[in-house]
Design a protein around this motif. Structure first.
Motif: not given
Length: 177
Positions: A13-23
């Motif tokens: 569960n990827l929560v990348d707030m730096d790149r607004n990438n949620y996968q």
């Protein structure tokens, strides 16, 4: 008879707030017989940091002409060459000749020594970004290694946080060049 890789399944569960990438990524990772669990976990971290539609794990340690991960575009061209470990300038030049972007993620107990020895030759190379993980933080990931992993990776302001149902590890990533 040659040893075969050990296969790991990862529900990331990827929560990348730096790149607004949620996968939600379902991954299969092969641990080469000569690879450590720490290295495999670094490859997983690097996957999360660079997650992209074309991002793939390569054949890994058994393929000297491929990086650890790369972004391949639909036309077959390499868009991003990504190495893990303490690579030499010669190794990085392979990526530079094939991709417009090259990244190196160093880790290990002797990263400081490697960096002092190689920094001049690596910093002279174009298109290269170099990062370093803290070795003690990487070692803290090994209790999470199981054949079927369910992990959450959060990236915020360049810091990483990875957790499973029993463990939580904060990781820092230092940009060297």
């Amino acid at each position: 008879m040659a040893l075969k890789p050990t296969i790991y399944k990862v529900d990331l569960n990827l929560v990348d707030m730096d790149r607004n990438n949620y996968q939600q990524c379902k991954l299969t990772i092969a641990l080469h017989p000569s690879e450590t669990p720490e290295r495999m976990m670094v490859r997983l971290l690097v996957y999360g940091l660079n997650q992209d539609q074309g991002l793939q794990f390569s054949r890994g340690l058994s393929a000297t002409d491929e990086p650890d991960l790369w972004i391949i575009r639909p036309d077959g061209s390499v868009d991003h060459w990504i190495e893990v470990g303490q690579a030499s300038a010669d190794r990085i030049r392979k990526g530079i000749s094939r991709a417009p972007e090259v990244s190196l993620y160093a880790y290990g107990s002797e990263t400081d020594i490697w960096w002092e020895k190689n920094k001049d030759s690596l910093q002279a190379l174009p298109k290269l970004s170099i990062y370093r993980f803290n070795w003690e933080e990487i070692q803290a990931l090994t209790p999470m290694v199981t054949r079927n992993m369910e992990l959450t990776m959060t990236i915020s302001d360049g810091d990483l946080f990875i957790a499973d149902d029993q463990h939580q590890v904060s990781l820092s990533l230092q940009k060297l060049s």
